[in-house]
Design a protein around this motif. Structure first.
Motif, PDB file in Angstrom:
ATOM      1  N   PRO A 123      25.374  12.225  47.414  1.00  0.00           N
ATOM      2  CA  PRO A 123      25.231  12.982  48.657  1.00  0.00           C
ATOM      3  C   PRO A 123      23.928  12.622  49.355  1.00  0.00           C
ATOM      4  CG  PRO A 123      25.966  14.419  46.879  1.00  0.00           C
ATOM      5  CD  PRO A 123      25.615  13.102  46.249  1.00  0.00           C
ATOM      6  N   GLY A 124      23.987  12.391  50.672  1.00  0.00           N
ATOM      7  CA  GLY A 124      22.818  12.038  51.455  1.00  0.00           C
ATOM      8  C   GLY A 124      22.548  10.558  51.538  1.00  0.00           C
ATOM      9  N   ASP A 125      23.242   9.743  50.712  1.00  0.00           N
ATOM     10  CA  ASP A 125      23.054   8.302  50.777  1.00  0.00           C
ATOM     11  C   ASP A 125      23.942   7.696  51.857  1.00  0.00           C
ATOM     12  OD1 ASP A 125      21.257   8.492  48.771  1.00  0.00           O
ATOM     13  OD2 ASP A 125      22.541   7.669  47.199  1.00  0.00           O
ATOM     14  N   ASN A 156      29.160  13.122  54.308  1.00  0.00           N
ATOM     15  CA  ASN A 156      28.770  14.254  53.469  1.00  0.00           C
ATOM     16  C   ASN A 156      29.768  14.473  52.349  1.00  0.00           C
ATOM     17  OD1 ASN A 156      26.433  14.970  54.976  1.00  0.00           O
ATOM     18  ND2 ASN A 156      27.728  15.979  56.508  1.00  0.00           N
ATOM     19  N   ASN A 157      31.007  14.044  52.580  1.00  0.00           N
ATOM     20  CA  ASN A 157      32.061  14.187  51.588  1.00  0.00           C
ATOM     21  C   ASN A 157      32.836  12.879  51.521  1.00  0.00           C
ATOM     22  OD1 ASN A 157      31.863  17.226  51.036  1.00  0.00           O
ATOM     23  ND2 ASN A 157      32.147  17.199  53.256  1.00  0.00           N
ATOM     24  N   THR A 158      33.658  12.738  50.505  1.00  0.00           N
ATOM     25  CA  THR A 158      34.479  11.538  50.368  1.00  0.00           C
ATOM     26  C   THR A 158      35.293  11.314  51.636  1.00  0.00           C
ATOM     27  OG1 THR A 158      34.600  11.734  47.965  1.00  0.00           O
ATOM     28  CG2 THR A 158      36.347  10.492  49.057  1.00  0.00           C
ATOM     29  N   THR A 159      35.180  10.110  52.212  1.00  0.00           N
ATOM     30  CA  THR A 159      35.792   9.813  53.505  1.00  0.00           C
ATOM     31  C   THR A 159      36.407   8.424  53.476  1.00  0.00           C
ATOM     32  OG1 THR A 159      34.104  11.168  54.606  1.00  0.00           O
ATOM     33  CG2 THR A 159      35.396   9.668  55.993  1.00  0.00           C
ATOM     34  N   CYS A 168      23.410  10.197  40.591  1.00  0.00           N
ATOM     35  CA  CYS A 168      23.403  11.390  41.444  1.00  0.00           C
ATOM     36  C   CYS A 168      23.063  12.611  40.591  1.00  0.00           C
ATOM     37  CB  CYS A 168      24.765  11.583  42.111  1.00  0.00           C
ATOM     38  SG  CYS A 168      25.373  10.141  43.006  1.00  0.00           S
ATOM     39  N   THR A 169      22.437  13.612  41.208  1.00  0.00           N
ATOM     40  CA  THR A 169      21.983  14.770  40.445  1.00  0.00           C
ATOM     41  C   THR A 169      22.490  16.070  41.050  1.00  0.00           C
ATOM     42  OG1 THR A 169      19.933  15.003  41.732  1.00  0.00           O
ATOM     43  CG2 THR A 169      19.879  13.548  39.802  1.00  0.00           C
ATOM     44  N   VAL A 189      34.734   5.670  51.011  1.00  0.00           N
ATOM     45  CA  VAL A 189      33.409   5.917  50.433  1.00  0.00           C
ATOM     46  C   VAL A 189      33.480   7.273  49.728  1.00  0.00           C
ATOM     47  CG1 VAL A 189      30.963   6.228  50.887  1.00  0.00           C
ATOM     48  CG2 VAL A 189      32.275   4.564  52.224  1.00  0.00           C
ATOM     49  N   ASN A 190      33.384   7.236  48.409  1.00  0.00           N
ATOM     50  CA  ASN A 190      33.488   8.446  47.599  1.00  0.00           C
ATOM     51  C   ASN A 190      32.102   9.040  47.386  1.00  0.00           C
ATOM     52  OD1 ASN A 190      36.483   8.354  46.562  1.00  0.00           O
ATOM     53  ND2 ASN A 190      35.691   6.267  46.279  1.00  0.00           N
ATOM     54  N   VAL A 191      31.924  10.264  47.855  1.00  0.00           N
ATOM     55  CA  VAL A 191      30.666  10.982  47.641  1.00  0.00           C
ATOM     56  C   VAL A 191      30.821  11.789  46.356  1.00  0.00           C
ATOM     57  CG1 VAL A 191      29.027  12.625  48.600  1.00  0.00           C
ATOM     58  CG2 VAL A 191      30.279  11.086  50.127  1.00  0.00           C
ATOM     59  N   VAL A 192      30.089  11.406  45.339  1.00  0.00           N
ATOM     60  CA  VAL A 192      30.246  12.034  44.026  1.00  0.00           C
ATOM     61  C   VAL A 192      28.957  12.747  43.650  1.00  0.00           C
ATOM     62  CG1 VAL A 192      31.991  10.425  43.205  1.00  0.00           C
ATOM     63  CG2 VAL A 192      29.599   9.863  42.910  1.00  0.00           C
TER      64      VAL A 192
END
Length: 379
Positions: free
Chosen positions: A145-147, A181-184, A276-277, A205-208
């Protein structure tokens, strides 16, 4: 006598009627002299038609169903004749600049004939593209998230000269940068120079992110006793615990001892496989140490062991202990948690049998604990 100039292009420069063979337009002058040596001159110009200059045009590539104007700027004398082969796919087989509409790659030959009957040929090739436009998309990616991430498309085949349209932003380059911000999933439409159709490509792009969470395994965690934690995180592979008492750990489910009693903030940071944390902090209340134990028997027989009755108490601020015989008569009581009773009641040892005790203890939190049990006297 007769004398002609430009003798090199005449078969007989002293004849009255020579044959001229000039390569270019040439003016001939003749001088005539009679017997009295009188002279006269005259001129004649022979115009030589130039060879036609033929230009079929540059080779071209067109789309299926397209067309191209062929022929350059052929020049020559008036009356030059143009003849193209493959006339069925031309707007005119005799025009200097016909329109070609081939359905397959075709080479056209134009033959130009001048008024003198001289023929010159030139070729032009029209390539009809038949390959299908193809796309290679950037592979699906994992980001935190944020990348941000670069996504791209590579177009091949078709006619080239590609145009791009990314649906999410309207950008028209083959590579864009996104920060979801989310998987798109992202879609791009690509056209080649034909502009007769387009194809779409999609990349995701998976936001994990891991989900950090934990439970305290002890129902009533107490000071100076081991407190264990259960890691219930989802999607994590590595951990960092700040246990709130200057102790930390990278174990999955650690344990620690707290002192003094009170509130402690316990923090867990969960890391997933790409770093990711996610962080969670929970307040944990550590109760003051409290313990009570009352033996169920003793033997006041005068030997070396177990001659007095006592209890074990830790963490009390108020203590009351009573012993009753089997008729309910109070035979012993004390407010000293360190008491030792030798079994005496009114100067006599209590007879063998079963007694009942009651204990009332107030702990450090001022909670009241009531206990009841039995004591067996044996001699």
């Amino acid at each position: 006598t007769y004398s002609w100039n430009n003798a090199a292009t005449l078969n007989n420069p002293t004849a009255s009627n020579p044959i001229a063979s000039p390569l270019v337009t040439t003016t001939y002058t003749v001088t005539v002299t009679d017997g009295n040596l009188c002279t006269a001159t005259d001129q004649v110009t022979i115009t030589v038609n130039p060879l036609p200059i033929v230009d079929a045009g540059l080779n071209q590539t067109i789309c299926i169903g397209g067309n191209a104007t062929i022929g350059g700027s052929p020049t020559g004398p008036a009356g030059a004749i143009f003849a193209w082969d493959n006339g069925a796919s031309l707007s005119s087989a005799t025009a200097s600049n016909p329109i070609a509409t081939p359905t397959v790659t075709t080479t056209y030959t134009v033959t130009v004939t001048d008024a003198c009957g001289v023929e010159i040929d030139k070729d032009i090739t029209i390539t009809v593209t038949a390959s299908v436009l193809e796309l290679e998309m950037s592979p699906d990616q994992l980001i935190c998230p944020g990348d941000s991430a670069d996504i791209w498309v590579i177009a091949t085949e078709g006619l080239g000269n590609y145009t791009y349209h990314w649906h999410h932003s309207g950008e028209t380059t083959d590579q864009v940068n996104v920060r979801p911000n989310n998987t798109t999933s992202y879609t791009v439409s690509v056209e080649d120079a034909c502009h007769t159709y387009h194809i779409d490509g999609t990349t995701t792009v998976n936001v994990v992110r891991p989900q950090a969470n934990f439970n305290v395994l002890s129902s009533d965690p107490m000071e100076n006793l081991l407190v264990s934690f259960q890691n219930t995180s989802v999607g994590g592979v590595n951990w960092y615990w700040d246990l709130g008492n200057e102790d930390n750990s990278t174990q999955n489910s650690p344990g620690t001892v707290y002192s003094p009693w009170g509130w402690y903030n316990v923090t867990l940071i969960a890391y997933n496989e790409i770093g990711c944390t996610d962080t969670i902090t929970k307040p944990v209340y550590i109760k003051p140490e409290f313990y009570f134990y009352a033996p169920n028997a003793f033997t006041p027989d005068g030997n070396r062991f177990n001659n007095a009755y006592s209890v074990s108490v830790i963490g009390s601020i108020d203590f009351e202990f009573q012993i009753f015989n089997r008729w309910g008569e109070l035979i012993f009581q004390t407010e000293d948690p360190n008491f030792r009773w030798d079994g005496d009641y009114q100067g006599n040892l209590v007879a063998d049998g079963v007694l009942v005790y009651k204990a009332k203890i107030v702990d450090l939190e001022e909670n009241v604990h009531d206990y009841t049990g039995m004591i067996t006297i044996l001699r």
